[in-house]
Structures are given as structure tokens and as C-alpha cells.
Design a protein around this motif. Structure first.
Motif, short mmCIF file in Angstrom:
data_model
loop_
_atom_site.label_atom_id
_atom_site.label_comp_id
_atom_site.label_asym_id
_atom_site.label_seq_id
_atom_site.Cartn_x
_atom_site.Cartn_y
_atom_site.Cartn_z
N ALA A 68 35.24 35.96 17.40
CA ALA A 68 33.81 35.91 17.09
C ALA A 68 33.58 36.33 15.64
O ALA A 68 34.16 37.32 15.16
N LEU A 69 32.72 35.59 14.95
CA LEU A 69 32.46 35.86 13.53
C LEU A 69 31.40 36.95 13.36
O LEU A 69 30.49 37.09 14.18
N ASN A 70 31.52 37.68 12.27
CA ASN A 70 30.57 38.73 11.91
C ASN A 70 29.58 38.16 10.89
O ASN A 70 29.93 37.93 9.73
N PHE A 71 28.35 37.91 11.32
CA PHE A 71 27.36 37.27 10.45
C PHE A 71 26.71 38.25 9.47
O PHE A 71 25.84 37.85 8.70
N ALA A 72 27.16 39.49 9.49
CA ALA A 72 26.77 40.40 8.41
C ALA A 72 27.55 40.08 7.13
O ALA A 72 27.18 40.53 6.04
N VAL A 73 28.60 39.30 7.25
CA VAL A 73 29.43 38.90 6.12
C VAL A 73 28.79 37.68 5.45
O VAL A 73 28.63 36.63 6.08
N LYS A 74 28.46 37.80 4.19
CA LYS A 74 27.76 36.73 3.48
C LYS A 74 28.57 35.44 3.47
O LYS A 74 28.01 34.34 3.60
N GLU A 75 29.87 35.54 3.29
CA GLU A 75 30.71 34.34 3.23
C GLU A 75 30.63 33.54 4.53
O GLU A 75 30.73 32.30 4.51
N VAL A 76 30.49 34.23 5.65
CA VAL A 76 30.36 33.55 6.94
C VAL A 76 29.07 32.75 6.96
O VAL A 76 29.05 31.56 7.34
N ARG A 77 27.98 33.38 6.59
CA ARG A 77 26.68 32.69 6.61
C ARG A 77 26.68 31.51 5.63
O ARG A 77 26.16 30.43 5.95
N ASP A 78 27.28 31.70 4.49
CA ASP A 78 27.32 30.61 3.50
C ASP A 78 28.13 29.42 4.00
O ASP A 78 27.75 28.26 3.80
N LEU A 79 29.26 29.70 4.66
CA LEU A 79 30.07 28.62 5.21
C LEU A 79 29.30 27.84 6.26
O LEU A 79 29.32 26.60 6.28
N PHE A 116 26.17 27.53 6.49
CA PHE A 116 25.12 26.74 5.85
C PHE A 116 25.71 25.48 5.21
O PHE A 116 25.16 24.38 5.34
N ARG A 117 26.83 25.62 4.52
CA ARG A 117 27.42 24.47 3.83
C ARG A 117 27.85 23.38 4.81
O ARG A 117 27.76 22.19 4.51
N ALA A 118 28.29 23.79 6.00
CA ALA A 118 28.67 22.80 7.02
C ALA A 118 27.47 21.93 7.39
O ALA A 118 27.58 20.70 7.53
N ILE A 119 26.31 22.54 7.54
CA ILE A 119 25.10 21.79 7.90
C ILE A 119 24.55 21.03 6.70
O ILE A 119 24.03 19.91 6.84
N GLU A 120 24.66 21.60 5.54
CA GLU A 120 24.23 20.90 4.33
C GLU A 120 24.99 19.58 4.20
O GLU A 120 24.40 18.53 3.87
N GLU A 121 26.28 19.61 4.47
CA GLU A 121 27.08 18.38 4.41
C GLU A 121 26.62 17.37 5.47
O GLU A 121 26.48 16.18 5.18
N ILE A 122 26.39 17.85 6.69
CA ILE A 122 25.96 16.96 7.76
C ILE A 122 24.69 16.21 7.37
O ILE A 122 24.58 14.99 7.56
N PHE A 123 23.72 16.93 6.82
CA PHE A 123 22.43 16.29 6.54
C PHE A 123 22.42 15.56 5.20
O PHE A 123 21.48 14.83 4.91
N THR A 124 23.46 15.73 4.42
CA THR A 124 23.63 14.91 3.22
C THR A 124 24.25 13.57 3.58
O THR A 124 23.90 12.54 3.00
N LYS A 125 25.15 13.57 4.58
CA LYS A 125 25.91 12.36 4.90
C LYS A 125 25.32 11.53 6.03
O LYS A 125 25.49 10.30 6.05
N TYR A 126 24.65 12.17 7.00
CA TYR A 126 24.27 11.47 8.23
C TYR A 126 22.77 11.55 8.47
O TYR A 126 22.12 12.54 8.12
N ASP A 127 22.24 10.52 9.13
CA ASP A 127 20.78 10.37 9.26
C ASP A 127 20.26 10.95 10.58
O ASP A 127 19.52 10.28 11.32
N PHE A 128 20.62 12.18 10.88
CA PHE A 128 20.10 12.83 12.09
C PHE A 128 18.60 13.10 11.95
O PHE A 128 18.08 13.27 10.84
#
Length: 505
Positions: free
Chosen positions: A175-186, A188-200
Motif C-alpha cells: 500500500a502506498l503512502n499518499f503523504a509522500v509527494k512523489e506518490v501523489r505526483d505519479l 496525477f501524471r498517470a491520469i494526465e497521460e490518459i486524458f491527453t491521449k484518450y477521449d474518455f
């Protein structure tokens, strides 16, 4: 001012206020989120695996059961758990790549131009379905499915919560610790890519895959970090909405009560109040869901609330049809805006879950309570049961069952029945399951302080009796069990495990 005019103005204000209170909901406008009768969450892994690499069969598995149904929106998960990708990604590694077990069938589809998210969006829009990307933001299946465990968890153990005690349960090691900024940023970037590439058409952040998000005792302090992450997703969708010329929507799946949400660090009231979310989905595996608590917050803001009807809730695995129908009717009567289906596998060809035919046959009625009520001759209402778990540390907190019966001490339970059983009911049968039940045991049962008699054996550890519809109130019924006599033939505890009300119409 004339006194009579003052009185008239006062009365007019009171009437206007009362009408607004009765309406209770924000008036839908052209930019309001859509209300869906049924949201179908698809675990992409199951339908893809059962298709064995055949593109046409995969499409048929996913969309065939949804044809001519009440499903208005597909929430599609790629089946990887949000830490790796079952699509062409530059942010997340391919599922299985780290251990040399990437799926060659998936790669073949991508090489042919059939990247799964692109196919799903295309096929959904062909069928006039809205399609959301369902993001399992903290899934822990990689604790025991090594192909889903990403390299970043190996390289950065400091990003993980590890095994920690949350009350009586222990978290999963990955389980990830979302108090860690790098976790939250990762994430976010996963979803940023999804909505840049695909028309959901929207995003579902599935917070019930899964808690915990923070170290024990830090949930309240760190809750604003999740709120800020939800805000980032909201801003991303707003930006994409402007580019596409249509409104993209944000959904979240959270615990079944506000108390449970608070324990996990989900500031749902703030998310609604600040206009960050359009849809709130409640629960994962539980049966009793406190819809009214969320409706009170959501309705004035035009936010829709959907209880989750799970494929194997509270250890009913798989869910019997009559239980699914009863739960859905309860949810509708509690004021649900629609029904959300999770871990339903209604495809019929090579269905590894073996639930396809009957689950498919309910999709054309479950979104209409009147139609569902008229078409289902059997219902089963039950006392919810279960305990918190490593991936659900704040769920099932309301449950008492299973519970050992102590001789002479009443055990009070809640049987939720929102249907009027005094109409068009042929018979009602109340059933008990008590582990280690002996022939010489004597258990008394009351419903609302009225005794229930006429019990007979219904097989090992089970008793049943017929009851009158007049005995069952429309709402929450208090059921009390008392072990009056414990036979000496066994010293083992008598554990109350199930209370079920079968309805025949």
C-alpha cells in the motif's frame, strides 16, 4: 409598512423556502452532470483474459451484455490496478514487464493499432455510452500478484506504508503512502497521460482500491493532501473540457458512511461543497449503505449519489439473484440516483466467474425499480455481516455478524427492508444460520419486540420459519436473538452467522 403586507411577505418567504426545501436539489442546467440509471464498472482484466487475445471476442464480452440494457455509463478499468498499465503508457510500465511476463496478446493488439483505451472509447461512443476511465489509485493486488508489482515500489520502499496496524487489521505491504509527494505526483501524471491521449468522458478515482492512504493516526492531518489531489484532477478535467468543447466529469468511489470516510482521510463533504466532483459512489462489498448521509450533502450541489452493488457482497459469493434484486430495491427506496455495479461479469462465453447468464438478464431491469419489482418473483433481504480488512480498514464497522451468542444475553441486529411486503407477497421465510447449532439448543427470536415462533431445522446449522408480512416494518427492523439454552452436546460457541428473509411474490 402595513402590518398585513409584512405578514403576506413573511408567508410568501416561508412558502418559497418550503418549496425549495421540498425540491431539495439544484435545478439541472445545460452544464449539469448527467444522471445515470446504471453505471457498469468493468474490470478490464476479466473480460480481456476470457477473450484469449481475440479482439472481436473481447469487444463482445465487454459490450454485448450492455446492449438494450439500463447501463448508461461504462466505468472502464484497464485491469492492472493503477500501478502498471495494460495499455501503451510512458508513465507506467507494462504489467508483467518487471518479471518478464508482459502479455504478448496485449502487445499484439497495441502493435495492430488497437490500444485498449482507444478501442473501449470508440466502441462505447458507437453505442451512445458515456465511458469513464476508472483509476484504482492505491490497489494492493500487487502484494500477491507479482506481475502487477511495479519497479517504483521496489526502488522506493520509503513510498510504501508497509504492514501497519489499523485497529484490528494489518495493511498490505505494498500500500502506498499518499503523504509522500512523489506518490501523489505519479498518480496525477498517470491520469494526465490518459486524458491527453484518450477521449474518455470522465474519470473515476476509485479510493476503495484501496485504503489505507496514510500511516495510522495521521489520516485527519493528511486528509487535505487527498483533497488537493482531487482538486488537481478536477482542474485537469476542466482544462481538457475546454479543449474538447464538452464537459468532462469526475467521479469518486468512497466508503459507505461519512464516519468511515473520515477515518480513511476522505473529505467528501469538502469535495462536494467545493464543486470538485460530479458523482459519488458508495461502498465496496458492503450491503448496508448510508445513502441519505451523502444525499443531504450532494443534492443541493447537483451531485449524484450511487451505491455500489457488488458481485459478492458480505461473503455472499457469488451474489444470489434474489439478494441482488432486494439490495437494489432497498437502494432505490433510500434515494439513490442510480445503481453502480462492481465485479459483475455478465459475459456468457468462457466466463471464468460463471455468473454471466443471470447477471446479463438483470441489466435491463435493475435501473427501473418498478420494473425490477414486477419482474423478480423472489427477493432476499439480509442482516449485513463482515469485518474490516487489510484493504478495507474502515468498512463493515456497522456490522455485528458474525457474533458468538452468549447464553441469556440478547444480540440486537438490523434487518433493512425498504420494500412494502404487505402487498403482493405470497410467503415470507425467515432463516438463521448459527455455527455449531445443536438439536438441544433453544434460541428465541423477536422482530420489533414481537416473538417469532414455529422454528424448524433447515439443514446443518440452519433454522427457518414462516412469518407474517405485518411483522416486517418498512425500514430498519430490530431483530433480537437470545440463546436461551445451550445443549451440552457441544462446548463450541454458537456463532450467529446469517439472518435472511426470503420473499416469494
Amino acid at each position: 409598512m402595513n402590518l398585513s403586507l409584512v405578514v403576506r411577505f413573511t408567508l410568501l418567504a416561508l412558502v418559497s423556502s418550503s418549496m425549495a426545501a421540498v425540491a431539495g436539489a439544484a435545478e439541472p442546467g445545460p452544464d449539469s452532470p448527467k444522471r445515470y440509471r446504471v453505471i457498469f464498472n468493468s474490470d478490464g482484466h476479466g473480460v480481456f483474459k476470457d477473450a484469449k487475445g481475440d479482439l472481436d471476442q473481447w469487444i463482445a464480452n465487454l459490450f454485448g451484455p450492455l446492449e438494450n440494457s439500463h447501463v448508461d455509463a461504462l466505468f472502464w478499468c484497464d485491469g492492472s490496478g493503477g500501478n502498471t498499465a495494460n495499455y501503451d503508457s510512458r508513465v507506467l510500465e507494462r504489467t508483467g514487464a518487471r518479471v518478464g511476463k508482459a502479455d504478448p496478446k496485449l502487445q499484439a493488439l497495441i502493435d495492430q493499432g488497437n490500444d485498449p483505451p482507444r478501442v473501449v472509447v470508440r466502441e462505447a461512443h458507437k453505442r451512445k455510452l458515456d465511458v469513464f476511465y476508472s483509476f484504482r489509485i492505491n490497489d494492493i493486488h500487487d502484494s500477491f500478484i507479482l506481475s502487477e508489482q511495479p519497479t517504483f515500489k521496489i526502488k522506493h520502499p520509503e513510498w510504501l506504508l508497509g504492514k501497519k496496524k489499523y485497529g484490528a487489521v494489518t495493511s498490505y505491504p505494498t500500500a502506498l503512502n499518499f503523504a509522500v509527494k512523489e506518490v501523489r505526483d505519479l498518480k496525477f501524471r498517470a491520469i494526465e497521460e490518459i486524458f491527453t491521449k484518450y477521449d474518455f468522458d470522465g474519470l473515476e478515482v476509485d479510493f476503495l482500491r484501496g485504503a489505507p492512504y496514510f500511516l495510522p493516526g495521521t489520516e485527519k492531518k493528511n486528509a487535505p493532501l487527498l483533497t488537493e489531489l482531487v482538486s488537481r484532477y478536477h482542474r485537469l478535467l476542466q482544462q481538457q473540457s475546454k479543449k474538447r468543447g464538452r464537459r468532462l466529469q469526475l467521479a469518486v468511489r468512497v466508503d459507505e458512511s461519512l464516519d468511515a470516510c473520515g477515518r480513511d482521510g476522505f473529505e467528501v463533504a469538502k469535495w462536494i461543497e467545493r464543486g470538485l466532483v460530479d458523482h459519488v459512489i458508495l461502498g465496496s462489498g458492503v450491503i448496508d449503505i448510508e445513502i441519505a448521509q451523502f444525499r443531504k450533502l450532494a443534492r443541493p450541489r447537483g451531485v449524484h449519489v450511487y451505491p455500489c452493488l457488488y458481485g459478492w457482497p458480505s461473503r455472499y459469493s457469488p451474489i444470489p439473484r434474489k439478494l441482488a434484486a432486494a439490495i437494489a430495491l432497498n437502494y432505490w427506496q433510500q434515494g439513490a440516483d442510480g445503481i453502480y455495479l462492481f465485479n459483475w461479469f455478465p459475459h456468457t462465453l468462457d466466463n471464468s466467474e460463471q455468473t454471466g447468464p443471470w447477471m446479463a438478464s438483470m441489466l435491463d431491469r435493475i435501473g427501473d425499480p418498478a420494473g425490477l419489482r414486477a419482474s423478480e418473483p423472489e427477493l432476499m433481504f439480509v442482516v449485513d455481516r463482515g469485518r474490516p480488512a487489510g484493504e478495507y480498514p474502515s468498512n463493515w464497522l456497522h456490522c455485528i455478524l458474525p457474533k458468538a451468542l452468549e447464553p441469556g444475553r440478547p444480540l440486537g441486529l438490523r434487518l433493512r427492508v425498504r420494500e412494502d411486503l404487505t402487498r403482493k407477497t405470497k410467503s415470507l421465510t425467515l432463516r438463521l444460520q448459527v455455527d455449531n447449532l445443536q438439536a438441544g439448543d433453544r434460541i428465541t427470536v423477536t422482530i420489533g419486540d414481537k416473538p417469532v415462533t414455529g422454528w424448524k431445522s433447515a439443514g446443518k446449522d440452519r433454522l427457518e420459519t414462516s412469518v407474517s408480512p405485518s411483522l416486517i416494518a418498512r425500514g430498519d427492523n430490530l431483530v433480537k436473538l437470545v440463546l436461551v439454552k445451550q445443549a451440552k452436546t457441544s462446548k463450541a460457541a454458537r456463532v450467529a452467522r446469517a439472518v435472511e428473509l426470503d420473499v416469494r411474490r
